[in-house]
Motif scaffolding. Sequence first.
Motif, PDB file in Angstrom:
ATOM      1  N   GLY A   1      19.330  88.795  20.940  1.00  0.00           N
ATOM      2  CA  GLY A   1      18.444  89.772  20.313  1.00  0.00           C
ATOM      3  C   GLY A   1      18.158  89.393  18.884  1.00  0.00           C
ATOM      4  N   PRO A   2      17.057  89.892  18.348  1.00  0.00           N
ATOM      5  CA  PRO A   2      16.689  89.555  16.971  1.00  0.00           C
ATOM      6  C   PRO A   2      17.667  90.160  15.957  1.00  0.00           C
ATOM      7  N   ASN A   3      17.572  89.721  14.717  1.00  0.00           N
ATOM      8  CA  ASN A   3      18.406  90.275  13.645  1.00  0.00           C
ATOM      9  C   ASN A   3      18.225  91.778  13.597  1.00  0.00           C
ATOM     10  N   GLY A   4      19.349  92.475  13.485  1.00  0.00           N
ATOM     11  CA  GLY A   4      19.285  93.924  13.345  1.00  0.00           C
ATOM     12  C   GLY A   4      19.115  94.666  14.659  1.00  0.00           C
ATOM     13  N   ALA A   5      19.153  93.940  15.788  1.00  0.00           N
ATOM     14  CA  ALA A   5      18.920  94.576  17.095  1.00  0.00           C
ATOM     15  C   ALA A   5      20.078  95.480  17.512  1.00  0.00           C
ATOM     16  N   GLY A   6      21.273  95.191  16.991  1.00  0.00           N
ATOM     17  CA  GLY A   6      22.431  96.001  17.361  1.00  0.00           C
ATOM     18  C   GLY A   6      23.518  95.213  18.070  1.00  0.00           C
ATOM     19  N   LYS A   7      23.387  93.896  18.115  1.00  0.00           N
ATOM     20  CA  LYS A   7      24.344  93.064  18.856  1.00  0.00           C
ATOM     21  C   LYS A   7      25.756  93.186  18.295  1.00  0.00           C
ATOM     22  N   THR A   8      25.870  93.054  16.961  1.00  0.00           N
ATOM     23  CA  THR A   8      27.206  93.108  16.355  1.00  0.00           C
ATOM     24  C   THR A   8      27.837  94.464  16.595  1.00  0.00           C
ATOM     25  N   THR A   9      27.051  95.512  16.420  1.00  0.00           N
ATOM     26  CA  THR A   9      27.561  96.864  16.660  1.00  0.00           C
ATOM     27  C   THR A   9      28.053  96.980  18.099  1.00  0.00           C
TER      28      THR A   9
ATOM     29  N   THR B   1      24.546  84.783  20.702  1.00  0.00           N
ATOM     30  CA  THR B   1      23.950  83.564  20.149  1.00  0.00           C
ATOM     31  C   THR B   1      22.468  83.767  19.862  1.00  0.00           C
ATOM     32  N   HIS B   2      21.980  82.987  18.902  1.00  0.00           N
ATOM     33  CA  HIS B   2      20.544  82.906  18.669  1.00  0.00           C
ATOM     34  C   HIS B   2      19.983  81.626  19.280  1.00  0.00           C
ATOM     35  N   HIS B   3      20.875  80.790  19.846  1.00  0.00           N
ATOM     36  CA  HIS B   3      20.416  79.546  20.489  1.00  0.00           C
ATOM     37  C   HIS B   3      20.081  79.842  21.937  1.00  0.00           C
TER      38      HIS B   3
ATOM     39  N   ARG C   1      25.033 105.579  15.767  1.00  0.00           N
ATOM     40  CA  ARG C   1      24.070 105.823  14.691  1.00  0.00           C
ATOM     41  C   ARG C   1      24.762 105.578  13.351  1.00  0.00           C
ATOM     42  N   TYR C   2      24.032 104.924  12.427  1.00  0.00           N
ATOM     43  CA  TYR C   2      24.494 104.817  11.035  1.00  0.00           C
ATOM     44  C   TYR C   2      23.511 105.630  10.205  1.00  0.00           C
ATOM     45  N   GLY C   3      23.918 106.753   9.684  1.00  0.00           N
ATOM     46  CA  GLY C   3      22.973 107.589   8.925  1.00  0.00           C
ATOM     47  C   GLY C   3      21.791 107.938   9.805  1.00  0.00           C
ATOM     48  N   ASP C   4      20.583 107.606   9.369  1.00  0.00           N
ATOM     49  CA  ASP C   4      19.432 107.908  10.227  1.00  0.00           C
ATOM     50  C   ASP C   4      18.998 106.689  11.050  1.00  0.00           C
ATOM     51  N   LYS C   5      19.841 105.644  11.055  1.00  0.00           N
ATOM     52  CA  LYS C   5      19.512 104.444  11.843  1.00  0.00           C
ATOM     53  C   LYS C   5      20.222 104.495  13.197  1.00  0.00           C
ATOM     54  N   GLN C   6      19.431 104.565  14.276  1.00  0.00           N
ATOM     55  CA  GLN C   6      20.017 104.565  15.617  1.00  0.00           C
ATOM     56  C   GLN C   6      20.267 103.109  16.003  1.00  0.00           C
ATOM     57  N   ALA C   7      21.468 102.625  15.767  1.00  0.00           N
ATOM     58  CA  ALA C   7      21.748 101.197  15.994  1.00  0.00           C
ATOM     59  C   ALA C   7      21.850 100.880  17.483  1.00  0.00           C
ATOM     60  N   LEU C   8      22.467 101.770  18.268  1.00  0.00           N
ATOM     61  CA  LEU C   8      22.529 101.601  19.732  1.00  0.00           C
ATOM     62  C   LEU C   8      22.005 102.881  20.372  1.00  0.00           C
TER      63      LEU C   8
ATOM     64  N   LEU D   1      36.684  97.621  17.743  1.00  0.00           N
ATOM     65  CA  LEU D   1      36.685  97.640  16.271  1.00  0.00           C
ATOM     66  C   LEU D   1      35.845  98.790  15.720  1.00  0.00           C
ATOM     67  N   ARG D   2      34.936  99.291  16.543  1.00  0.00           N
ATOM     68  CA  ARG D   2      34.104 100.423  16.133  1.00  0.00           C
ATOM     69  C   ARG D   2      34.136 101.479  17.219  1.00  0.00           C
ATOM     70  N   ARG D   3      33.873 102.695  16.793  1.00  0.00           N
ATOM     71  CA  ARG D   3      33.867 103.789  17.752  1.00  0.00           C
ATOM     72  C   ARG D   3      32.419 104.141  18.088  1.00  0.00           C
TER      73      ARG D   3
HETATM   74  N1  LIG Z   1      27.858  99.721   8.567  1.00  0.00           N
HETATM   75  C1  LIG Z   1      26.545  99.962   8.658  1.00  0.00           C
HETATM   76  N2  LIG Z   1      25.962 100.951   7.952  1.00  0.00           N
HETATM   77  C2  LIG Z   1      24.648 101.194   8.058  1.00  0.00           C
HETATM   78  N3  LIG Z   1      23.798 100.506   8.858  1.00  0.00           N
HETATM   79  C3  LIG Z   1      24.324  99.505   9.564  1.00  0.00           C
HETATM   80  C4  LIG Z   1      25.715  99.169   9.506  1.00  0.00           C
HETATM   81  N4  LIG Z   1      25.940  98.131  10.337  1.00  0.00           N
HETATM   82  C5  LIG Z   1      24.743  97.824  10.882  1.00  0.00           C
HETATM   83  N5  LIG Z   1      23.776  98.646  10.429  1.00  0.00           N
HETATM   84  C6  LIG Z   1      22.360  98.656  10.852  1.00  0.00           C
HETATM   85  O1  LIG Z   1      22.325  98.831  12.260  1.00  0.00           O
HETATM   86  C7  LIG Z   1      21.366  97.968  12.855  1.00  0.00           C
HETATM   87  C8  LIG Z   1      22.054  97.046  13.850  1.00  0.00           C
HETATM   88  O2  LIG Z   1      22.876  96.146  13.121  1.00  0.00           O
HETATM   89  P1  LIG Z   1      23.739  95.001  13.834  1.00  0.00           P
HETATM   90  O3  LIG Z   1      24.511  94.306  12.749  1.00  0.00           O
HETATM   91  O4  LIG Z   1      24.512  95.585  14.950  1.00  0.00           O
HETATM   92  O5  LIG Z   1      22.579  94.044  14.386  1.00  0.00           O
HETATM   93  P2  LIG Z   1      22.663  92.532  14.913  1.00  0.00           P
HETATM   94  O6  LIG Z   1      21.832  92.501  16.155  1.00  0.00           O
HETATM   95  O7  LIG Z   1      24.086  92.115  15.038  1.00  0.00           O
HETATM   96  O8  LIG Z   1      21.954  91.710  13.769  1.00  0.00           O
HETATM   97  P3  LIG Z   1      22.177  90.162  13.285  1.00  0.00           P
HETATM   98  O9  LIG Z   1      21.629  89.277  14.370  1.00  0.00           O
HETATM   99  O10 LIG Z   1      21.344  90.110  12.058  1.00  0.00           O
HETATM  100  O11 LIG Z   1      23.641  89.980  13.039  1.00  0.00           O
HETATM  101  C9  LIG Z   1      20.685  97.243  11.700  1.00  0.00           C
HETATM  102  O12 LIG Z   1      19.510  97.948  11.368  1.00  0.00           O
HETATM  103  C10 LIG Z   1      21.689  97.317  10.580  1.00  0.00           C
HETATM  104  O13 LIG Z   1      21.030  97.306   9.326  1.00  0.00           O
END
Ligand SMILES: Nc1ncnc2c1ncn2[C@@H]1O[C@H](COP(=O)(O)OP(=O)(O)OP(=O)(O)O)[C@@H](O)[C@H]1O
Length: 314
Positions: free
Chosen positions: A47-55, A198-200, A23-30, A63-65
Amino acid sequence: MTQKKPTGQAAGPALVLEGVRKRYGDKQALDGITLTVERGEFFGVLGPNGAGKTTLVEIMEGLRRADSGSLSVLGAPPWPRNMALLPRIGVQTQSSAFFTRLTAREHLATVAALYGADPAGVARTLSLVGLAEQGGVRVDVLSGGQRQRLAIASALVHEPELIFLDEPTAALDPQARRALWQVLRALKGAGRTIVYTTHHLDEAEALCDRVAIVVAGSVVALDSPGRLVGAAKAPTRLLVPADRITAERARGFEGVDRVVVEGGSVVLETRAAGPVLAALGAAVGLDGVRTRTATLEDVYLELTGELTGSEGRA
Ligand SMILES: Nc1ncnc2c1ncn2[C@@H]1O[C@H](COP(=O)(O)OP(=O)(O)OP(=O)(O)O)[C@@H](O)[C@H]1O
């Protein structure tokens, strides 16, 4: 290519995640990710932008806990930062750092030295990613695509067992993209495990053994592209030259779910392609008619709720 077989081929999967939450603040990323990546597997994260892939991938990379849940990477926990894992993992990100004043070869030699890797790997890896001729070129003079390939080379030079690639073909021209596909297939052939964001969708379909589709922090599908497409509800699309049939007439065929006109074609969407093709053949002939079966992209769009407004798609 002379790739040595990965060392440390202990039994057990490359990655095991159970109930991973972040969770980031009130955003449940995973929101509770559970999945296993087998050794030697080519695993896509979509997954779409913001789905949580990077996290998700950054948690896998150590790199993240994660806030909660359990995680095992090559049989060990990646957090707290596990230094023993670092040489066994290769990471390419969208924001890879470069030693910009060095040449490509010097940059890669530096990366190899940081990992304590065999310097002989530098020339081989440059050639592997198609940069053999750019070895003497300064990094800040390389094109965007060449830098991208150097970032990939930096993830491979120490011959890691587990490789994370984040949209590695984003800046590549079609030829370089296909060349990279060959490199990645060879890495898989050499027993490496690859986690690929990937997005492809065509790329995921062509390369990945399995893909996880992540939407809003959850895995909504996890299977091989073939099985996902096979189970899809997505229709077959029959493209008829627009001078052969009107949309109104096409709508009259039994089994046609939807008709749209796209770029010189009347497109009939159907889940009964056989009977519709037969009726179409009898009515207007099949010359010039093209058939598009469902792809991973259709499955993805269906699952991510973006299928509506598909008029613009070919
Ligand atoms: N450091 C952070 N602080 C606050 N919110 C974050 C942080 N990193 C990511 N988020 C939020 O968490 C959610 C998931 O982000 P993440 O970057 O993991 O998605 P993603 O699937 O990799 O997106 P993209 O395809 O756009 O790279 C998003 O709503 C993003 O705004």
